[in-house]
Write a protein that holds these residues in place. Structure first.
Motif, mmCIF file in Angstrom:
data_model
loop_
_atom_site.group_PDB
_atom_site.id
_atom_site.type_symbol
_atom_site.label_atom_id
_atom_site.label_comp_id
_atom_site.label_asym_id
_atom_site.label_seq_id
_atom_site.Cartn_x
_atom_site.Cartn_y
_atom_site.Cartn_z
ATOM 1 N N VAL A 108 -5.491 6.423 10.859
ATOM 2 C CA VAL A 108 -5.761 5.400 11.792
ATOM 3 C C VAL A 108 -5.290 4.168 10.768
ATOM 4 C CG1 VAL A 108 -7.923 3.887 12.518
ATOM 5 C CG2 VAL A 108 -7.842 6.540 12.718
ATOM 6 N N VAL A 109 -5.070 3.063 11.848
ATOM 7 C CA VAL A 109 -4.791 1.970 10.957
ATOM 8 C C VAL A 109 -5.484 0.912 11.434
ATOM 9 C CG1 VAL A 109 -2.989 -0.080 11.172
ATOM 10 C CG2 VAL A 109 -2.258 2.048 11.207
ATOM 11 N N ALA A 110 -6.315 0.120 10.659
ATOM 12 C CA ALA A 110 -7.538 -0.867 10.699
ATOM 13 C C ALA A 110 -7.083 -2.170 10.085
ATOM 14 C CB ALA A 110 -8.818 -0.109 10.249
ATOM 15 N N LEU A 111 -7.856 -3.073 10.417
ATOM 16 C CA LEU A 111 -7.890 -4.328 10.036
ATOM 17 C C LEU A 111 -9.161 -4.768 9.315
ATOM 18 C CD1 LEU A 111 -6.377 -6.283 13.038
ATOM 19 C CD2 LEU A 111 -5.279 -5.623 10.883
ATOM 20 N N ARG A 112 -9.353 -5.426 8.303
ATOM 21 C CA ARG A 112 -10.493 -5.849 7.359
ATOM 22 C C ARG A 112 -10.386 -7.386 7.029
ATOM 23 N NH1 ARG A 112 -11.504 -2.507 2.225
ATOM 24 N NH2 ARG A 112 -9.640 -3.574 1.529
ATOM 25 N N HIS A 113 -11.514 -7.932 7.189
ATOM 26 C CA HIS A 113 -11.569 -9.339 6.976
ATOM 27 C C HIS A 113 -10.637 -9.492 5.436
ATOM 28 C CE1 HIS A 113 -15.050 -9.534 9.624
ATOM 29 N NE2 HIS A 113 -14.114 -10.088 10.083
ATOM 30 N N HIS A 114 -9.816 -10.421 5.074
ATOM 31 C CA HIS A 114 -9.314 -10.803 3.869
ATOM 32 C C HIS A 114 -10.037 -11.732 3.108
ATOM 33 C CE1 HIS A 114 -6.577 -10.950 0.610
ATOM 34 N NE2 HIS A 114 -6.440 -12.418 1.056
ATOM 35 N N ALA B 288 -7.492 -14.538 7.864
ATOM 36 C CA ALA B 288 -6.513 -13.520 7.478
ATOM 37 C C ALA B 288 -7.142 -12.388 7.430
ATOM 38 C CB ALA B 288 -5.968 -13.905 6.064
ATOM 39 N N TYR B 289 -6.394 -11.065 7.450
ATOM 40 C CA TYR B 289 -6.909 -9.652 7.422
ATOM 41 C C TYR B 289 -5.994 -8.797 6.508
ATOM 42 C CZ TYR B 289 -9.909 -11.380 11.564
ATOM 43 O OH TYR B 289 -10.476 -11.731 12.345
ATOM 44 N N ASP B 290 -6.761 -7.603 5.958
ATOM 45 C CA ASP B 290 -6.084 -6.926 5.364
ATOM 46 C C ASP B 290 -5.793 -5.673 6.540
ATOM 47 O OD1 ASP B 290 -6.481 -7.929 2.996
ATOM 48 O OD2 ASP B 290 -8.166 -6.613 2.443
ATOM 49 N N VAL B 291 -4.365 -4.940 6.311
ATOM 50 C CA VAL B 291 -4.016 -3.989 7.356
ATOM 51 C C VAL B 291 -4.250 -2.820 6.311
ATOM 52 C CG1 VAL B 291 -2.361 -2.943 8.725
ATOM 53 C CG2 VAL B 291 -2.383 -5.668 8.416
ATOM 54 N N LEU B 292 -4.950 -1.786 6.959
ATOM 55 C CA LEU B 292 -5.171 -0.608 6.121
ATOM 56 C C LEU B 292 -4.776 0.591 6.835
ATOM 57 C CD1 LEU B 292 -8.983 -1.567 5.332
ATOM 58 C CD2 LEU B 292 -6.768 -1.950 3.753
ATOM 59 N N ASN B 293 -4.518 1.525 6.250
ATOM 60 C CA ASN B 293 -4.261 2.946 6.609
ATOM 61 C C ASN B 293 -5.103 3.989 6.008
ATOM 62 O OD1 ASN B 293 -1.408 5.376 6.454
ATOM 63 N ND2 ASN B 293 -2.852 4.864 8.016
ATOM 64 N N VAL B 294 -5.918 4.613 6.993
ATOM 65 C CA VAL B 294 -6.631 5.707 6.371
ATOM 66 C C VAL B 294 -6.217 6.700 6.112
ATOM 67 C CG1 VAL B 294 -8.782 7.113 7.065
ATOM 68 C CG2 VAL B 294 -8.749 4.765 7.763
ATOM 69 N N GLY B 295 -6.083 7.284 4.901
ATOM 70 C CA GLY B 295 -5.574 8.648 4.610
ATOM 71 C C GLY B 295 -6.181 9.378 3.428
ATOM 72 N N GLY B 296 -6.484 10.621 3.432
ATOM 73 C CA GLY B 296 -7.014 11.356 2.285
ATOM 74 C C GLY B 296 -8.648 11.193 2.550
ATOM 75 N N THR B 297 -9.283 10.301 1.127
ATOM 76 C CA THR B 297 -10.781 10.191 1.159
ATOM 77 C C THR B 297 -10.750 8.720 1.172
ATOM 78 O OG1 THR B 297 -10.462 10.232 -1.381
ATOM 79 C CG2 THR B 297 -11.211 12.396 0.148
ATOM 80 N N GLY B 298 -9.947 8.010 1.364
ATOM 81 C CA GLY B 298 -10.024 6.503 1.401
ATOM 82 C C GLY B 298 -8.998 5.703 2.363
ATOM 83 N N MET B 299 -9.078 4.274 1.806
ATOM 84 C CA MET B 299 -8.009 3.425 2.751
ATOM 85 C C MET B 299 -6.943 2.876 1.914
ATOM 86 S SD MET B 299 -10.756 1.715 5.357
ATOM 87 C CE MET B 299 -11.789 1.063 3.994
ATOM 88 N N ARG B 300 -5.670 2.894 2.336
ATOM 89 C CA ARG B 300 -4.676 2.221 1.688
ATOM 90 C C ARG B 300 -4.128 0.866 2.260
ATOM 91 N NH1 ARG B 300 0.905 3.292 1.872
ATOM 92 N NH2 ARG B 300 0.379 4.390 3.718
ATOM 93 N N ARG B 301 -4.191 0.012 1.508
ATOM 94 C CA ARG B 301 -3.698 -1.296 2.174
ATOM 95 C C ARG B 301 -2.114 -1.226 2.214
ATOM 96 N NH1 ARG B 301 -6.416 -6.253 -0.489
ATOM 97 N NH2 ARG B 301 -5.134 -5.677 -2.490
#
Length: 658
Positions: free
Chosen positions: A305-311, A424-437
């Motif tokens: 999953v690709v997600a956005l988070r407040h930067h 601004a937002y961080d663009v994250l990719n969910v993988g494994g056991t966490g999220m990668r920016r």
């Protein structure tokens, strides 16, 4: 002028009380001893578990800072609404003479929570976390001239001129949806499916997304909306319908407390594998950030999953607060679940305190007056006559809007549209056991792998060549960017007409095996279809009775009438037919041809002599002699070289021929 509004009222509410005795003395702020600041949110929620400890910590920090509100203690009065959905129906009648609250359903929400709002003199309010409730409360604070600071209501329409006293202390979904649109445009997709909760928060966000996509020549091809609190079976039916569409790009904009249900149902339907793309708004990182320890079952639902988070910049102020977080607790809500809303809630308290300090230092008074338009309806339990208007509300609002300081979330400063600057937002990719920016998004430079605060020091650049993100691992553990669509499952297969020939069956013939026809023309068509980057379901339909060759003019006419979608066969391209249908480029020559085996010829240096037969040699020699004779006749009378004995003249003729 009368307006009737059907409102959801006071499921969650913030009460900011005022000083001891200040409501009676309108001319002096020196007797101000304490200020009560209240917050309205659901404590046992993803946002509430973060906001509660943050607000309590902010109040303590303000009281321990001698430069802010010196001599005045800031008290927090927090209401746990502990309710959701449509809790009450209120009919509000606003007129020049009266504001009457006529109906009130007390089944779910305590009566005293609403009554405290109506009867207490307040100068500001923090909250709520719900966009729908923020709409309702905004009408109330407009009437009482009380600024409303919301750290979690992200509905873009709340910033409209209809709500002058609403001030958002978090990022608006206006920018978040443009970030989603830039993501979709970056990967070249054109159709998306929006999955969202059908309330003010969901509808307004998706509406903005549709506008943002339209500017990038993309669109929302299907809107999968569900009501708050929808059952699993309802969501299942909704996703089944969405899965019948051709788009495989899903944008999920829901509430964090119920959002994982979408992915749980999607996984059971096989919609989280290869070929699918799931993009979520900030609700998902807020949920995952507040979950400790990591829930492996949840993470298995979200792979790719690709997600956005407040930067929020990684400042020393933020790091210091994070180090305190595990020691912060609010009431009995259990371990505090940190997410970005904690930072915005903390900064909201400081914003209210700093602005109030400036307001008082500039000579502002905290005074209230009766509103003759507020009268009790006969038999009403709401005691509207006790409500009073904050006389300095407009001035205090202006002070809030020009307040500028650096908080935990970064720079707290409002633009002309009453939204925080530098979204601004961080663009994250969910993988494994966490999220990668994998990058950032800002309205300053779009998508980038460089932090926004660094880009702010450079000229803005939103050109296509300047948009960059790191690689993404998509659902199904695929590194290649999905194409984003398939042939819709509810689409009708193409109906391909095939002439049922009697002769030349090498080109076309009936076959007892699938797909029911065979021949050279079928092989060419299947090879062309296999070259397409997407599947094209089709079925072959024989045209003719198999006893004689069908009339090809009639066959072409049937295609033109849409009785068939196309025809495959040895159909000659003639003028009359091209006027009613389109033909592909011919893939075989027409006319009479002779097919013969090709033999490899032996190469010889005298191969050029093979076309010269004996007769040809004789004719060629005769022409040479003829030319020599003609030259002799023309030159004999004038040229001495052509005279002499007959033998000499004959030799001359042969010489000329040679």
């Amino acid at each position: 002028m009368t307006r009737r509004l059907l409102l959801l009222l006071f499921c969650m509410w913030v009460r900011m009380g005022v000083m001891e005795g200040a409501g009676k003395d309108e001319n002096s702020s020196s007797i101000l001893r304490s200020v009560n600041i209240g917050a309205l949110f659901t404590v046992d929620s993803v946002i509430g578990r973060a906001a509660g400890p943050a607000i309590a910590a902010a109040v303590d920090d303000v009281n321990s800072d001698p430069t802010i509100l010196p001599g005045t203690k800031l008290n927090s009065v927090i209401h746990d609404t502990n309710c959701s959905g449509f809790l009450g129906t209120v009919e509000v009648q606003l007129s020049v003479a009266t504001v009457n609250f006529i109906k009130w359903n007390l089944k779910y929400c305590p009566y005293d929570v609403a009554l405290q709002l109506m009867e207490n003199e307040v100068v500001a309010a923090i909250g709520p976390q719900s966009s729908g409730i923020a709409h309702v409360i905004s009408h109330v604070v407009n009437e009482l001239n009380v600024p409303l600071l919301s750290f979690a209501a992200t509905d873009p329409t709340l910033s409209s001129m209809q709500y002058p006293y609403f001030l958002r202390t978090t990022q608006s979904d206006l920018y978040q949806m443009y970030a989603v649109a830039d993501l979709i445009d970056y990967y070249g997709w054109r159709d998306v499916i929006a999955v969202y909760v059908d309330d003010d928060y969901g509808r307004s966000g998706i509406s903005v997304l549709g506008d943002a996509l339209a500017k990038r020549r993309a669109k929302i091809s299907y809107k999968a909306a569900f009501t708050p609190g929808a059952s699993i079976s309802t969501i299942n039916d909704l996703l089944v319908s969405a899965n019948l569409m051709e788009s495989r790009i899903f944008v999920v904009h829901v509430n964090p407390d119920s959002g994982l249900t979408i992915f749980s149902v999607a996984k059971s339907l096989g919609m989280t594998g290869k070929g699918y793309v799931w993009i979520t708004t900030d609700w998902l990182p807020s949920l995952l950030d507040s979950t400790e320890p990591v829930d492996l079952d949840k993470m298995n639902l979200l792979q790719g999953v690709v997600a956005l988070r407040h930067h929020t910049p990684d400042t020393d102020l933020k790091k210091k607060f994070m180090s305190r977080w595990n020691n912060l607790k609010y009431k009995e809500s259990g371990p505090a679940g940190f997410n970005s809303y904690a930072l915005y809630a903390y900064d909201s308290v400081w914003l209210a305190a700093r602005a109030l300090d400036t307001y008082l230092n500039e000579g502002g008074n905290i005074s209230f007056s009766d509103d003759p338009r507020l009268n009790d309806t006969s038999g009403s339990r709401l005691n509207l006559s006790s409500l009073r208007i904050f006389d300095g509300g407009q001035r205090y609002l202006q002070t809030l809007m020009r307040t500028n300081f650096t908080g935990l979330s970064g720079e707290v400063r409002f633009g002309p549209d009453k939204n925080l600057v530098h979204p601004a937002y961080d663009v994250l990719n969910v993988g494994g056991t966490g999220m990668r920016r994998i990058g950032y998004w800002s309205n300053y430079s779009g998508l980038s792998v460089v932090a926004p605060e660094i880009l702010y020091t450079k000229p803005p650049n939103t050109s296509t060549s300047n948009q960059h993100l790191y690689s993404v691992i998509w659902p199904g553990e695929v590194a290649t960017t999905p194409q984003g669509w398939v042939f819709p499952n509810n689409g009708r297969p193409l109906r391909i007409a095939v002439p049922y020939r009697v002769s030349y069956t090498e080109f076309l013939a009936k076959d007892s095996h699938s797909p029911g026809v065979k021949g050279y023309c079928i092989d060419v068509f299947e090879a062309a279809v296999n070259l397409l980057p997407y599947p094209v379901p089709h079925t072959y339909i024989l045209y003719g009775d198999g006893k004689r060759n069908p009339d090809y003019n009639d066959l072409v006419q049937q295609v033109a009438l849409n009785n068939y979608d196309a025809a495959v066969g040895d159909i000659t391209i003639i003028t009359n037919r091209t006027k009613i249908v389109d033909f592909t480029q011919p893939y075989m020559e027409s006319g009479l041809v002779v097919v013969a085996p090709v033999q490899k010829a032996k190469l010889s240096p005298w191969a050029f002599l093979k076309p010269f037969t004996i007769k040809m040699w004789c004719v060629t020699g005769g022409f040479f002699l003829f030319v020599g004779a003609v030259v002799w006749i023309l030159e004999h009378r004038f040229n001495q070289e052509f005279r002499g004995p007959p033998s000499h003249q004959l030799i001359t003729i042969f010489w000329l021929a040679f």
